[in-house]
Design a protein around this motif. Structure first.
Motif, mmCIF file in Angstrom:
data_model
loop_
_atom_site.group_PDB
_atom_site.id
_atom_site.type_symbol
_atom_site.label_atom_id
_atom_site.label_comp_id
_atom_site.label_asym_id
_atom_site.label_seq_id
_atom_site.Cartn_x
_atom_site.Cartn_y
_atom_site.Cartn_z
ATOM 1 N N MET A 51 -38.827 -6.029 -11.207
ATOM 2 C CA MET A 51 -38.204 -5.615 -12.377
ATOM 3 C C MET A 51 -36.663 -6.153 -12.047
ATOM 4 O O MET A 51 -36.295 -6.706 -13.104
ATOM 5 C CB MET A 51 -38.034 -3.880 -12.159
ATOM 6 N N ILE A 52 -36.314 -5.897 -10.775
ATOM 7 C CA ILE A 52 -34.978 -6.463 -10.599
ATOM 8 C C ILE A 52 -35.089 -8.018 -10.630
ATOM 9 O O ILE A 52 -34.175 -8.823 -11.047
ATOM 10 C CB ILE A 52 -34.521 -6.061 -9.111
ATOM 11 N N MET A 53 -35.993 -8.906 -9.938
ATOM 12 C CA MET A 53 -35.999 -10.157 -10.100
ATOM 13 C C MET A 53 -36.411 -10.406 -11.483
ATOM 14 O O MET A 53 -36.066 -11.746 -11.948
ATOM 15 C CB MET A 53 -37.429 -10.556 -9.202
ATOM 16 N N GLY A 54 -36.881 -9.765 -12.395
ATOM 17 C CA GLY A 54 -37.116 -10.111 -13.579
ATOM 18 C C GLY A 54 -35.763 -10.099 -14.410
ATOM 19 O O GLY A 54 -35.957 -10.711 -15.444
ATOM 20 N N VAL A 55 -34.886 -9.355 -13.940
ATOM 21 C CA VAL A 55 -33.641 -9.401 -14.735
ATOM 22 C C VAL A 55 -33.027 -10.686 -14.777
ATOM 23 O O VAL A 55 -32.437 -11.105 -15.551
ATOM 24 C CB VAL A 55 -32.725 -8.127 -14.177
ATOM 25 N N SER A 56 -32.908 -11.227 -13.319
ATOM 26 C CA SER A 56 -32.429 -12.614 -13.232
ATOM 27 C C SER A 56 -32.643 -13.127 -11.946
ATOM 28 O O SER A 56 -33.251 -12.401 -10.930
ATOM 29 C CB SER A 56 -30.643 -12.436 -13.036
ATOM 30 N N ASP A 57 -32.731 -14.264 -11.726
ATOM 31 C CA ASP A 57 -33.060 -15.041 -10.609
ATOM 32 C C ASP A 57 -32.065 -15.480 -9.702
ATOM 33 O O ASP A 57 -32.030 -16.286 -8.847
ATOM 34 C CB ASP A 57 -34.107 -16.306 -10.583
#
Length: 439
Positions: free
Chosen positions: A313-319
């Motif tokens: 979820m966190i990695m999906g918000v931004s890379d």
């Protein structure tokens, strides 16, 4: 399935928390309820109970964890053995020229105390009980005095030796304790300086003066009196870095050394020792029970796939590395308001450590950032341990100290962001000492 497990686990936990159930019990109940609702029902309650018991005992079956009660005992001995008073006099000698010097003394004394005891709660209690009467005598607002004490106390868990850093090292799978300890000096000093700047500004606005106290002994005598206390830091850190003893054995050395000083100063008696041991046993039992139940929660989270889901979820918000770290900081600051430090370390280390490794962040750097986040959380309601202890010792109410804590909280967050985005602050000394390979 994962979403159901997350809602069940944290939903039940926060219901328990707001119902007034002890945190450790709430963690255990939430973990077992989630296991019963989410796991394969075929093994049955008996097998799940066995797994819970096995995980609970394995979580505290660690030689390294013995360091926690020993450093706790060392902090208690410092408080009762006359060491804290000598550190306060030394701090006042250094900052007596500053407007609001007693507040500055409090900040510096908390840094000295934390550098030996490794406990922010112990620092809050010890320094508050010493400084509050002195500040009241000179006309300081008790709410201001308490706020300074509360917000400077978390330096005690950043500046080594530090019980939370030892706990993080164990939970993270053996991150070097020596590297974490050496990495804590500059961040701890930065945190103290940020609080000190705000405290001095408020003191100037309120018209508090510099010291008018005339010491009855020369400055050199005050320094000499404090040197044996400060040598405890050198003894512990030198012993760990030179390989003379482990962090656990360093805790034993700290207890023996501080105990010897207490008897030499004639501040400790056999009755004191009994009371100190009893207090340490009670607080250590509480911490170990928290660790054991948090281990069950960590196991349930792992089996349910919660860490992976949160990571995705966190990695999906931004890379973007900087955005990810900002999200983690905001999340941990909020969680620090509701969770005590010990369970937070055990619950969130397995979740966030793989994420920071994937973006190239050093586990040592993350450990310092992580513990500082939770330290800042200890000064905020509703579960801030330093907040409640500081208000109790200072005999003030939370509503009264809030207006002073808010600007200091902002300064602490500024220090946190500097530490997060400038790796050298955490890794510079470990790198120079050869404890980490790069910055």
């Amino acid at each position: 399935m994962v979403i159901q497990s997350v809602l069940m686990l944290f939903g039940v936990f926060f219901v328990m928390l707001f119902a007034g159930v002890p945190i450790s019990v709430g963690i255990g109940i939430a973990s077992i309820a989630t296991a019963l609702a989410s796991f394969d029902p075929n093994p049955g309650i008996g097998v799940l109970s066995f797994i819970a018991a096995q995980r609970s005992f394995s979580g505290i079956d660690s030689f390294s964890l013995l360091a926690l009660p020993f450093f706790t005992l060392a902090g208690n001995i410092m408080n009762k053995g006359g060491i804290a008073n000598r550190l306060v006099r030394l701090a006042r000698l250094f900052v007596g020229w500053i407007p609001g010097y007693l507040a500055a003394t409090n900040v510096l004394a908390n840094m000295f105390f934390g550098a030996i005891s490794g406990s922010s709660v112990a620092a809050t209690s010890a320094m508050g009980s010493i400084m509050s009467p002195l500040e009241l005598e000179e006309g300081y607002d008790p709410n201001y005095s308490a706020a300074v004490n509360i917000c400077s106390a978390p330096t005690g868990i950043i500046i080594p030796p530090s019980g939370p850093l030892i706990l993080y090292s164990i939970t993270a799978g053996g991150v070097s304790v020596a590297a974490l300890f050496m990495g804590g000096y500059l961040p701890g000093a930065l945190l103290g300086i940020c609080v000190l700047i705000v405290a001095m500004f408020i003191a100037y606005k309120k018209g508090y003066k510099s010291s008018t106290v005339k010491e009855d002994v020369p400055a050199i005598k005050i320094i000499i009196d404090a040197i044996p206390s400060l040598l405890a830091v050198i003894l512990v850190m030198a012993g760990i870095l030179l390989g003379w003893f482990t962090a656990t054995e360093a805790g034993v050395v700290a207890v023996l050394y501080c105990g010897a000083l207490g008897f030499i100063y004639r501040e400790l008696t056999l009755k004191n020792v009994y009371e100190l041991l009893a207090d340490t046993m009670m607080s250590s039992a509480t911490i170990l029970f928290l660790i054991s139940t948090s281990t069950i929660m960590s196991y349930v989270m792992t089996v349910s796939g919660i860490p992976g889901a949160i990571s995705s979820m966190i990695m999906g918000v931004s890379d973007n590395k900087f955005v990810i770290l900002l999200i983690m900081n905001v999340f941990l600051l909020v969680m620090g308001m509701f969770l005590d430090l010990t369970p937070a370390v055990l619950i969130f280390t397995p979740i966030f450590l793989p994420i920071v490794k994937s973006i190239g962040m050093s586990p040592v750097h993350f450990g310092i950032m992580f513990i500082m986040n939770l330290g800042i959380g200890s000064v905020t309601p509703p579960v801030g341990s330093c907040l409640f202890v500081g208000c109790g010792v200072g005999n003030v109410k939370i509503e009264g100290v809030t207006k002073y804590i808010i600007p200091m909280f902002v300064a602490m967050v500024v220090a946190l962001l500097l530490i997060t985005y400038i790796p050298f602050i955490s890794l510079g000394i470990p790198y120079l000492a050869g404890l980490v390979s790069s910055i």
